[in-house]
Design an enzyme around this catalytic site. Structure first.
Site, PDB file in Angstrom:
ATOM      1  N   SER A 101       0.971  -1.231  -0.198  1.00 53.83           N
ATOM      2  CA  SER A 101       0.013   0.109   0.112  1.00 53.83           C
ATOM      3  C   SER A 101       0.765   1.245  -0.008  1.00 53.83           C
ATOM      4  O   SER A 101       1.496   1.544  -0.821  1.00 53.83           O
ATOM      5  CB  SER A 101      -0.904   0.062   1.263  1.00 53.83           C
ATOM      6  OG  SER A 101      -1.800   0.927   1.032  1.00 53.83           O
ATOM      7  N   ASP A 241      -2.681   6.102  -3.511  1.00 53.92           N
ATOM      8  CA  ASP A 241      -1.544   5.746  -2.779  1.00 53.92           C
ATOM      9  C   ASP A 241      -0.928   4.502  -3.605  1.00 53.92           C
ATOM     10  O   ASP A 241      -1.493   4.387  -4.751  1.00 53.92           O
ATOM     11  CB  ASP A 241      -1.852   5.032  -1.374  1.00 53.92           C
ATOM     12  CG  ASP A 241      -2.793   4.104  -1.255  1.00 53.92           C
ATOM     13  OD1 ASP A 241      -3.619   3.882  -2.186  1.00 53.92           O
ATOM     14  OD2 ASP A 241      -2.872   3.435  -0.337  1.00 53.92           O
ATOM     15  N   ASP A 243      -1.109   1.229  -3.854  1.00 54.21           N
ATOM     16  CA  ASP A 243      -1.821   0.297  -4.119  1.00 54.21           C
ATOM     17  C   ASP A 243      -3.434   0.772  -4.655  1.00 54.21           C
ATOM     18  O   ASP A 243      -4.225  -0.153  -4.922  1.00 54.21           O
ATOM     19  CB  ASP A 243      -2.305  -1.184  -3.181  1.00 54.21           C
ATOM     20  CG  ASP A 243      -3.064  -0.642  -2.192  1.00 54.21           C
ATOM     21  OD1 ASP A 243      -3.134   0.514  -1.609  1.00 54.21           O
ATOM     22  OD2 ASP A 243      -3.556  -1.727  -1.654  1.00 54.21           O
ATOM     23  N   ASP A 245      -6.055   2.093  -2.923  1.00 54.76           N
ATOM     24  CA  ASP A 245      -7.346   2.126  -2.324  1.00 54.76           C
ATOM     25  C   ASP A 245      -7.416   3.183  -1.544  1.00 54.76           C
ATOM     26  O   ASP A 245      -8.261   3.298  -0.847  1.00 54.76           O
ATOM     27  CB  ASP A 245      -7.216   0.495  -1.184  1.00 54.76           C
ATOM     28  CG  ASP A 245      -6.352   0.674  -0.139  1.00 54.76           C
ATOM     29  OD1 ASP A 245      -5.310   1.836  -0.226  1.00 54.76           O
ATOM     30  OD2 ASP A 245      -5.999  -0.075   0.589  1.00 54.76           O
TER      31      ASP A 245
END
Length: 450
Positions: A101, A241, A243, A245
């Site tokens: 992430s 960010d 990833d 999400d």
């Protein structure tokens, strides 16, 4: 959480803590737990972000999955919410995302989703951990046609983009949108999505090289996009960010619009449209006091959870709520996806701008925030912060001085070896002073000796 799983899957420094050997075993054990009742050759999707360690861990993980007879579909680089959506859309038994992430490039992580697109329950994670800790691996080892297979489904990205477009009623013709993709998983998604919606686009942080994910860009560094928005004279900026999400927005005058404000804006709009389930929004204890005061003025109910989008989602499912999230930019529109989704949240926000005809600065100004300061302190044992007497004493002193006009939250991070100190008070000066006073004690009592 247990020995391996934190609040967002298994994370660690790639190749030293999160090794290929562990990834292989996670593939075997996790794949077995999630698919053992499915029958022969269950289908599991595997995806990753842009980290240099991603392909190494992907190869090991897939080997583990195939070794227990699983049919693997590789999605390549795609966002975490893209994986969650495609899990259901493709009728997969489970899916796995390889990402850490917003963490630095040295870290990586592995998180599983069930067939419903939701993250695993604590019980499922505990069962996987028990298998990981078993001295002898007694899981099935099929051979010949019993082995799993590997195929590529890179066109899944386009299917996800097409789905996102269907969640809003407006195109973005006439809007100039600045995008910061954090050199991460949205780099190959965001520009295509917003171009399809007829927006004028300027992008940064969209040239991943394996080493530059989250490096001075993305939702954890919104100041970079703020300067970019002003330079490009954009109407709005969206910072994702690593990833994908999370999203943090920037208004047309370079001001940061965080997850609290995005949730507030969307909650108000959904309520006006009669679409806010049970007139309630779910947030975490990290949300700003001003967020709750603003909701109260709108007569919208709120439910608070512990920090972590998994807890927000659990509360949303239990209470049949369809909007929730975190100040950090994890925002869940449960009518459309099962997890925080930066691209989805971004287009929902701009859809409100288009529908109301208001600038983002105007919409954001409808919620007044208390001054807030957050300190992240690297410590030797984060879990002892709650029972340290000196830390407890300084917190009590500060709360007494606040006399109800502010709040303190000191907690261990769910994903990193950090203690987070968050303070809100009536003025910036008080906020800074209180935060530093508490942080100084945490450092003195618990900080690592570098």
């Amino acid at each position: 959480m247990g020995k391996y799983f934190g609040t967002d899957g298994v994370r660690g420094v790639a190749n030293s803590e999160l090794t290929p050997e562990l990834a292989f075993r996670l593939g075997r054990m996790g794949g077995y737990v999630l698919t053992r009742h499915v029958g022969e050759h269950p289908r599991v999707l595997v995806a990753r972000d842009t980290r240099i360690s991603g392909e190494m861990l992907e190869s090991a993980l897939i080997a583990g999955l195939v070794s227990v007879g699983i049919e693997v579909m590789r999605l390549g680089v795609i966002s975490t919410p893209g994986v969650a959506y495609l899990t259901k859309a493709q009728g997969a038994s489970a899916s796995v995302m390889i990402s850490a992430s917003h963490n630095p490039v040295d870290d990586n992580g592995i998180k599983f989703f069930g067939s419903d697109g939701f993250k695993l329950s604590d019980d499922q994670e505990e069962e996987i951990e028990q298998l990981l800790d078993t001295a002898e691996d007694t899981l099935p080892r099929p051979s010949g046609e019993g082995l799993g297979t590997v195929s590529d489904y890179f066109e899944g990205k386009q299917k996800y983009i097409q789905y996102l477009k269907q969640t809003i009623e407006n195109d973005f013709n006439g809007y100039h949108i600045a995008l910061d993709c954090a050199n991460g998983a949205t780099s190959g998604l965001a520009t295509h999505l917003f171009a399809d919606l007829d927006a004028d686009i300027s992008s940064m942080g969209a040239s991943p090289n394996g080493l530059n994910i989250n490096d001075g860009v993305g939702s954890t560094h919104p100041e970079a996009l703020a300067a970019f928005v002003l330079d490009k004279k954009a109407d709005v900026g969206l910072a994702f960010d690593g990833d994908g999400d999370r999203v943090i927005a920037i208004d047309e005058i370079g001001q940061i619009v965080d997850g609290d404000k995005i949730m507030f804006i969307c909650a108000k709009y959904l309520r006006e449209q009669g679409l806010l389930n049970n007139n309630t929004i779910v947030s975490t204890v990290m949300s700003n006091l001003g967020f709750y005061k603003g909701l109260k003025e709108l007569e919208i109910e709120d439910v608070q959870t512990a920090v972590g989008d998994r807890y927000v989602v659990e509360a949303m499912r239990e209470g049949n709520y369809n909007l929730g999230g975190e100040q950090s930019g994890h925002i869940i529109f449960l009518d459309h996806n099962t997890t925080g989704d930066g691209l989805l949240s971004g287009i929902q926000l701009i859809n409100v701008m288009k529908a109301t005809g208001k600038k983002l600065s105007e919409l954001a100004a409808e919620m007044k925030t208390f001054p807030q300061k957050l300190e992240n302190i690297r410590v030797s044992d984060k879990n002892h912060v709650t029972d340290n007497p000196k830390v407890s004493k300084v917190i009590d002193e500060v709360e007494a001085e606040m006399a109800g006009n502010g709040r303190v939250l000191v907690r261990p991070s769910g994903t990193e070896p950090l203690v987070r100190v968050m303070v809100e008070a009536a003025t910036k000066e008080e906020t800074d002073e209180y935060c530093e006073r508490i942080s100084a004690v945490v450092r003195s009592e618990m900080a690592l000796n570098d």
